[in-house]
Motif scaffolding. Structure first.
Motif, PDB file in Angstrom:
ATOM      1  N   THR A 156       0.811  -1.222   0.000  1.00 54.25           N
ATOM      2  CA  THR A 156       0.000   0.000   0.000  1.00 54.25           C
ATOM      3  C   THR A 156       0.841   1.267   0.000  1.00 54.25           C
ATOM      4  N   ASP A 157       2.162   1.129   0.028  1.00 52.05           N
ATOM      5  CA  ASP A 157       3.057   2.275   0.079  1.00 52.05           C
ATOM      6  C   ASP A 157       3.262   2.818  -1.330  1.00 52.05           C
ATOM      7  N   TRP A 158       3.037   4.126  -1.529  1.00 49.12           N
ATOM      8  CA  TRP A 158       3.155   4.742  -2.847  1.00 49.12           C
ATOM      9  C   TRP A 158       4.526   4.571  -3.470  1.00 49.12           C
ATOM     10  N   ILE A 159       5.558   4.507  -2.641  1.00 51.14           N
ATOM     11  CA  ILE A 159       6.914   4.484  -3.170  1.00 51.14           C
ATOM     12  C   ILE A 159       7.264   3.146  -3.827  1.00 51.14           C
ATOM     13  N   LEU A 160       6.384   2.169  -3.692  1.00 48.22           N
ATOM     14  CA  LEU A 160       6.624   0.890  -4.347  1.00 48.22           C
ATOM     15  C   LEU A 160       6.685   1.049  -5.868  1.00 48.22           C
ATOM     16  N   VAL A 161       5.954   2.016  -6.420  1.00 56.62           N
ATOM     17  CA  VAL A 161       5.933   2.209  -7.880  1.00 56.62           C
ATOM     18  C   VAL A 161       7.304   2.631  -8.410  1.00 56.62           C
ATOM     19  N   PRO A 162       7.884   3.765  -7.921  1.00 53.90           N
ATOM     20  CA  PRO A 162       9.225   4.105  -8.422  1.00 53.90           C
ATOM     21  C   PRO A 162      10.286   3.077  -8.029  1.00 53.90           C
ATOM     22  N   ALA A 188       6.708 -10.915 -11.816  1.00 54.12           N
ATOM     23  CA  ALA A 188       5.585 -11.846 -11.660  1.00 54.12           C
ATOM     24  C   ALA A 188       5.278 -12.100 -10.187  1.00 54.12           C
ATOM     25  N   VAL A 189       6.326 -12.284  -9.383  1.00 54.99           N
ATOM     26  CA  VAL A 189       6.129 -12.499  -7.943  1.00 54.99           C
ATOM     27  C   VAL A 189       5.489 -11.272  -7.305  1.00 54.99           C
ATOM     28  N   LEU A 190       5.922 -10.076  -7.713  1.00 58.45           N
ATOM     29  CA  LEU A 190       5.350  -8.845  -7.171  1.00 58.45           C
ATOM     30  C   LEU A 190       3.855  -8.756  -7.469  1.00 58.45           C
ATOM     31  N   VAL A 191       3.469  -9.059  -8.695  1.00 57.76           N
ATOM     32  CA  VAL A 191       2.051  -8.990  -9.084  1.00 57.76           C
ATOM     33  C   VAL A 191       1.231  -9.969  -8.248  1.00 57.76           C
ATOM     34  N   VAL A 192       1.733 -11.177  -8.075  1.00 61.08           N
ATOM     35  CA  VAL A 192       1.014 -12.188  -7.284  1.00 61.08           C
ATOM     36  C   VAL A 192       0.867 -11.734  -5.842  1.00 61.08           C
ATOM     37  N   LEU A 193       1.935 -11.182  -5.274  1.00 63.49           N
ATOM     38  CA  LEU A 193       1.895 -10.743  -3.876  1.00 63.49           C
ATOM     39  C   LEU A 193       0.959  -9.562  -3.680  1.00 63.49           C
ATOM     40  N   LEU A 194       0.928  -8.654  -4.632  1.00 63.68           N
ATOM     41  CA  LEU A 194       0.014  -7.515  -4.531  1.00 63.68           C
ATOM     42  C   LEU A 194      -1.436  -7.981  -4.535  1.00 63.68           C
ATOM     43  N   ALA A 196      -2.349 -11.051  -3.469  1.00 68.13           N
ATOM     44  CA  ALA A 196      -2.585 -12.042  -2.415  1.00 68.13           C
ATOM     45  C   ALA A 196      -2.411 -11.481  -1.002  1.00 68.13           C
ATOM     46  N   ASP A 197      -1.236 -10.979  -0.678  1.00 68.49           N
ATOM     47  CA  ASP A 197      -0.956 -10.577   0.704  1.00 68.49           C
ATOM     48  C   ASP A 197       0.032  -9.422   0.713  1.00 68.49           C
ATOM     49  N   GLN A 198      -0.470  -8.210   0.818  1.00 69.34           N
ATOM     50  CA  GLN A 198       0.394  -7.038   0.757  1.00 69.34           C
ATOM     51  C   GLN A 198       1.129  -6.770   2.062  1.00 69.34           C
ATOM     52  N   ASP A 199       0.622  -7.268   3.183  1.00 61.56           N
ATOM     53  CA  ASP A 199       1.227  -6.968   4.480  1.00 61.56           C
ATOM     54  C   ASP A 199       2.635  -7.539   4.609  1.00 61.56           C
ATOM     55  N   THR A 200       2.868  -8.720   4.045  1.00 56.75           N
ATOM     56  CA  THR A 200       4.174  -9.372   4.164  1.00 56.75           C
ATOM     57  C   THR A 200       4.966  -9.295   2.856  1.00 56.75           C
ATOM     58  N   LEU A 201       4.616  -8.340   2.012  1.00 56.93           N
ATOM     59  CA  LEU A 201       5.224  -8.250   0.684  1.00 56.93           C
ATOM     60  C   LEU A 201       6.745  -8.149   0.748  1.00 56.93           C
ATOM     61  N   VAL A 202       7.281  -7.306   1.626  1.00 58.08           N
ATOM     62  CA  VAL A 202       8.725  -7.092   1.677  1.00 58.08           C
ATOM     63  C   VAL A 202       9.460  -8.394   1.956  1.00 58.08           C
ATOM     64  N   SER A 203       8.997  -9.143   2.941  1.00 58.22           N
ATOM     65  CA  SER A 203       9.660 -10.385   3.315  1.00 58.22           C
ATOM     66  C   SER A 203       9.591 -11.430   2.213  1.00 58.22           C
ATOM     67  N   VAL A 204       8.389 -11.663   1.697  1.00 58.79           N
ATOM     68  CA  VAL A 204       8.195 -12.731   0.711  1.00 58.79           C
ATOM     69  C   VAL A 204       8.840 -12.369  -0.619  1.00 58.79           C
ATOM     70  N   TRP A 205       8.702 -11.122  -1.037  1.00 65.81           N
ATOM     71  CA  TRP A 205       9.277 -10.687  -2.315  1.00 65.81           C
ATOM     72  C   TRP A 205      10.795 -10.820  -2.295  1.00 65.81           C
ATOM     73  N   CYS A 206      11.413 -10.414  -1.192  1.00 65.63           N
ATOM     74  CA  CYS A 206      12.872 -10.527  -1.084  1.00 65.63           C
ATOM     75  C   CYS A 206      13.312 -11.980  -1.048  1.00 65.63           C
ATOM     76  N   PHE A 207      12.503 -12.847  -0.434  1.00 59.46           N
ATOM     77  CA  PHE A 207      12.848 -14.271  -0.381  1.00 59.46           C
ATOM     78  C   PHE A 207      12.921 -14.858  -1.787  1.00 59.46           C
ATOM     79  N   PHE A 208      11.896 -14.594  -2.594  1.00 56.95           N
ATOM     80  CA  PHE A 208      11.870 -15.137  -3.945  1.00 56.95           C
ATOM     81  C   PHE A 208      12.886 -14.441  -4.845  1.00 56.95           C
TER      82      PHE A 208
END
Length: 248
Positions: A156-162, A188-194, A196-208
């Motif tokens: 939900t953080d705006w800065i994710l776009v840039p 692709a992982v970012l789109v799926v996470l957005l 599915a579950d935005q709260d843990t996006l940083v952790s899961v996205w970095c893992f993949f």
């Protein structure tokens, strides 16, 4: 997928091995930052492994401490600059290089915003489902604009776009096919996470992303092979003579 201390340390070990191999095989100094990307992921995943260990000791409570801060620092301050810059240094094509340079400048601005946030906030981590949710608690007395100091560390953080434009865009603009494949995987992982579950996006996205960084190995090996061939082909007397012109 079950995320855990074991999973984080396993990915950290794989990235450390891959990064060491990539650095060893790096064909030039300009390729070293790109080769070191898995090594940085190794440090980040190891820090998250320590976060998991801390959370196991304080079940049900947010976990502060340097491992969580280090993980978020790499995710938010290091990657927006390091990824496009490493691609830029390894890039030879002039047109692509200009585009990636602009993306690197964007990443620098993103990183600067996150530096301001981290200086003025305390990072905590807590278990959310089977993953970790990172939160930045703004320090008392801070009076900076709310748009600059978001407590969210998710989708939900705006800065994710840039952020995504700078990192994924730089990888996608690379002349190396393996980096473009890496960009597609991360996107692709970012789109799926957005979705599915935005709260843990940083952790899961970095893992993949850490797991996907193993794709940098063929990219470095390919560049290394090309660099070995070019000097040999351009060296004086390296051209083979026709069979009928050779001596006995």
């Amino acid at each position: 997928m079950c995320f855990s201390e074991t999973a984080s340390f396993a990915v950290a070990a794989a990235c450390a091995f891959a990064g060491a191999l990539a650095v060893f095989k790096s064909p030039s100094l300009n390729h070293l930052p790109l080769a070191a990307v898995p090594l940085v992921f190794a440090v980040q995943q190891a820090s998250e492994g320590l976060v998991w260990r801390t959370l196991d000791q304080v079940v049900g409570l947010p976990a502060p401490g340097w491992p969580a801060t280090l993980f978020v620092f790499i995710a938010t301050v290091v990657w927006p600059v390091f990824v496009p810059l490493s691609v830029l240094l390894a890039q030879e094509d002039g047109h692509r290089k200009r585009i990636i340079a602009a993306l690197t400048a964007t990443g620098c601005l993103v990183s600067l915003v996150f530096v301001v946030r981290l200086v003025n906030a305390d990072v905590t981590a807590s278990v959310a489902g089977a993953s970790i949710q990172y939160t930045s608690q703004i320090k008392p007395g801070v009076s900076l604009p709310l748009w600059l100091l978001s407590e969210a560390q998710g989708g939900t953080d705006w800065i994710l776009v840039p952020y995504a434009v700078a990192t994924i865009g730089a990888l996608a603009c690379s002349a190396l096919p393996a980096l473009r494949l890496f960009a597609g995987l991360v996107a692709a992982v970012l789109v799926v996470l957005l979705a599915a579950d935005q709260d843990t996006l940083v952790s899961v996205w970095c893992f993949f992303a850490a797991s996907g960084s193993l794709l940098l190995i063929p990219a470095i090996l390919s560049a290394s092979s090309r660099f070995r061939k070019e000097p040999a082909e351009s060296a004086p007397g390296s051209r083979r003579l026709p069979a009928d012109s050779r001596g006995p």
